[in-house]
Design an enzyme around this catalytic site. Structure first.
Site, PDB file in Angstrom:
ATOM      1  N   ASP A 323       0.862  -1.169   0.000  1.00  0.00           N
ATOM      2  CA  ASP A 323       0.000   0.000   0.000  1.00  0.00           C
ATOM      3  C   ASP A 323       0.909   1.234   0.000  1.00  0.00           C
ATOM      4  OD1 ASP A 323      -2.380   1.631   0.463  1.00  0.00           O
ATOM      5  OD2 ASP A 323      -1.600   1.868   2.488  1.00  0.00           O
ATOM      6  N   THR A 325      -0.019   4.901   1.157  1.00  0.00           N
ATOM      7  CA  THR A 325      -0.143   5.828   2.273  1.00  0.00           C
ATOM      8  C   THR A 325       0.080   5.125   3.605  1.00  0.00           C
ATOM      9  OG1 THR A 325      -1.749   7.100   1.007  1.00  0.00           O
ATOM     10  CG2 THR A 325      -1.629   7.546   3.359  1.00  0.00           C
TER      11      THR A 325
END
Length: 633
Positions: A323, A325
């Site tokens: 991922d 963020t």
């Protein structure tokens, strides 16, 4: 208020083990003396009974009785039964000295195995010892020293230089350099000041702080670590379950081979020797010892591996999905720019946007609220608030609908943006910025550009992972594809996909799994939880990540540090190799010993020595994993 329950680690079990060891020492000492008296013919018999037979009974009775209990209570017909048959068979053919030696060496070997296994499990005891005993409670401005287990959530505590922080909490005042190495594995003390979180069991090296207790007792980070490591060490890897099933065949197989050797050679001693060497102790110990050592060592480095099956699977990972963020970025976004439209003012837009984001746990929400606080905007909270997973928030205030989120959210509500807005967003995304649209009614009222710095260690970690450790690295993000590709280009990530919903991330995980890859998904937010659960291995970044992500993950990285990812994979692979080494060693020793016994080159006493030497060798090989976590950098 919630009060602490004391953090303990099997204190009664430790006491039980201690008493058991004393009993074993006594049995070994008495039996050894009796065997010596028989061997040197100082006292070959006592009250008409051979001294060696007496030794065999004293040392062999616990082994036989445990085997009988195992059969009656658990239906276990594996190791203990074989040893018992070997002892009884030796006595039956008049080989009293061999029976005594077998029982004595078996007891000594078992004691050494238990001691080595306890050393492997010492990680848990050391973690439990970190639990502080005292706390400095501040009540009505007066400092009072109380037992740590009496601290309640919401209590205000004082931590002085050199003190152990008694519970998890948030700093309300003061400054301290806190050594968190015992919890997160970070080598250098971290500065903790107002607003920062601290963990129970860590040490304030310098400085003094006041904290508000947020988690106590078994709910603290330390409490969770002890619980999770204990559960993990008790769990079995698939290869261990396979070995257990295989071991069920050992009793009938060993009896068949021993009988065959006796029928062919006519030598019952050889048959009894076969029974002794056939016991699969070393093979049964091959996996649990390695799992216990690896998981305990990893825990000391801030890597929580939740079970033997997970450890084994992590050792075969060849694809990493990340991922963006909070994983590749530091997770501390800030508002870079805000562009308003239709007569909206900066403060007005931030006040409403912050009010909408107030209930959100997303990283970007913090950036919006911090920006609103910076200009002194008073939050305007909506009357209706509805999160749209992976897209943003829909809200309503005084009959007007407001949207705050990404472009996918706008498309869902059929909101169009102008060409100028499109160009502005594309330019910011090309620089790695995340664009958030604020919509009032049917029109875009503001565009917020949020930036989240890439972690300093990200490039080094990814270079170490790809292609040296894994064959695929993929970046998945709910942000715009342009922003994701900007990060991917900077970090040399070959495959990047953006504008994704949580379900889209799950589909990409499935895609790689269907292609035959072992996939590790790494994330830290609510949106990552479905993909973390679907992946072969889910890794949650940082204990400060969302609870749902930590629960969904198979491996929790307590430090918010990407360098823990290659460490976790390296430890898992080393453990997997060690398990295979143990199994090979155990089988080679067993097969060789059976051959020597069948040819009459190995007697009962030598067989007992060889058998236990194999088991101890396996345990010592597994114990090497205790040093792995500190060796991986």
């Amino acid at each position: 208020m919630e009060r602490a329950e004391s953090i303990e680690y099997c204190g009664h079990e430790s006491h039980h083990h201690h008493e058991g060891h004393i009993r074993d020492y006594a049995v070994i000492a008495v039996s050894a003396v009796l065997v010596g008296l028989y061997w040197f013919e100082i006292l070959p018999s006592i009250f008409g009974m051979d001294t060696a037979l007496l030794a065999a009974i004293i040392c062999g009775y616990p082994i036989v009785s445990e085997a009988v209990k195992a059969i009656l209570q658990r239906g276990d017909t594996k190791v203990g039964l074989l040893v018992s048959i070997a002892i009884i068979a030796s006595i039956a053919i008049g080989e009293y000295f061999a029976a005594a030696e077998v029982a004595l060496i078996m007891t000594i070997g078992e004691l050494l195995e238990h001691m080595t296994l306890e050393k492997s499990n010492s990680a848990l005891r050391k973690l439990a010892e970190l639990a502080p005993l005292k706390a400095r409670l501040i009540r009505d401005g007066v400092e009072e020293e109380i037992a740590a287990e009496l601290v309640a959530v919401g209590d205000r505590l004082l931590v002085k230089p050199g003190d152990k922080i008694p519970v998890d909490g948030v700093v309300t005042s003061g400054f301290a350099a806190v050594d968190q190495s015992t919890i997160t594995g970070e080598s250098l003390p971290l500065e903790r000041r107002e607003g920062d979180s601290v963990f129970g069991g860590t040490i304030a090296v310098t400085g003094s702080i006041e904290i508000i207790a947020t988690k106590v007792g078994q709910d603290t980070a330390l409490g969770h670590i002890i619980k999770m490591v204990k559960e993990a060490q008790d769990s079995k890897a698939p290869i261990a379950r396979m070995i257990d099933r295989w071991a069920n065949w050992f009793v009938p197989l060993s009896l068949a081979i021993a009988t065959l050797v006796y029928l062919v050679t006519g030598d019952i001693v050889r048959g009894v020797t076969i029974l002794i060497v056939f016991c699969p102790c070393a093979m049964l110990l091959s996996t649990p010892t390695a799992v216990a050592a690896a998981i305990g060592a990893a825990a000391r480095r801030g890597i929580l591996i939740k079970g033997g099956e997970i450890l084994e699977t992590a050792g075969r990972v060849d694809t990493i999905i990340l991922d963006k963020t909070g994983t590749l970025t530091v997770g501390k976004p800030r508002l870079k720019d805000i562009r308003c439209y239709g007569g909206w003012q900066r403060e007005q837009a931030l006040a409403l946007a912050a009010g909408i984001e107030k209930r959100s746990e997303h990283h970007l929400a913090k950036a919006v609220m911090q920006a609103a606080d910076a200009v002194g905007a008073q939050y305007v909270e909506p009357e209706i608030w509805k999160p749209v997973v992976g897209q943003g928030v829909a809200a309503e205030l005084q009959g007007t609908r407001y949207l705050l989120g990404n472009k996918t959210l706008l498309e869902s509500y059929h909101i169009a943006i102008s060409e100028e807005q499109e160009q502005y967003c594309a330019g910011e995304q090309a620089l790695g910025g995340t664009v958030v649209f604020f919509v009032a009614g049917e029109e875009v009222a503001a565009i917020l550009v949020i930036e989240d710095p890439v972690r300093e260690e990200a490039a080094r970690v990814l270079n170490k992972l790809y292609p040296a450790q894994v064959s695929n690295v993929v970046l998945l993000t709910g942000d715009a594809a342009a922003a994701g590709k900007a990060i991917g280009a900077r970090l040399n990530i070959p495959v990047v996909h953006g504008d994704l919903l949580p379900t889209d991330k799950v589909e990409y995980v499935k895609k790689y799994q269907q292609a035959g890859h072992k996939v590790a998904m790494i994330g830290d937010g609510v949106n990552d939880a479905p993909a973390l659960a679907k992946a072969d291995i889910g890794m949650a970044m940082g204990y400060t990540g969302t609870d749902i992500a930590i629960e969904a993950a198979d491996i929790a990285l307590l430090a918010d540090d990407l360098r823990k990812i290659p460490e976790a994979i390296a430890v898992s692979r080393r453990a997997y190799r060690t398990i295979n080494q143990n199994i090979i060693v155990a089988n080679v020793i067993n097969v060789a010993a059976i051959g020597f016994a069948a040819w009459g080159l190995l007697g009962p006493v030598a067989a007992a020595i060889v058998h236990n030497a194999g088991a101890i060798l396996v345990v010592l090989n597994s114990a090497r994993l205790l040093r792995v976590a500190t060796a991986v950098k």
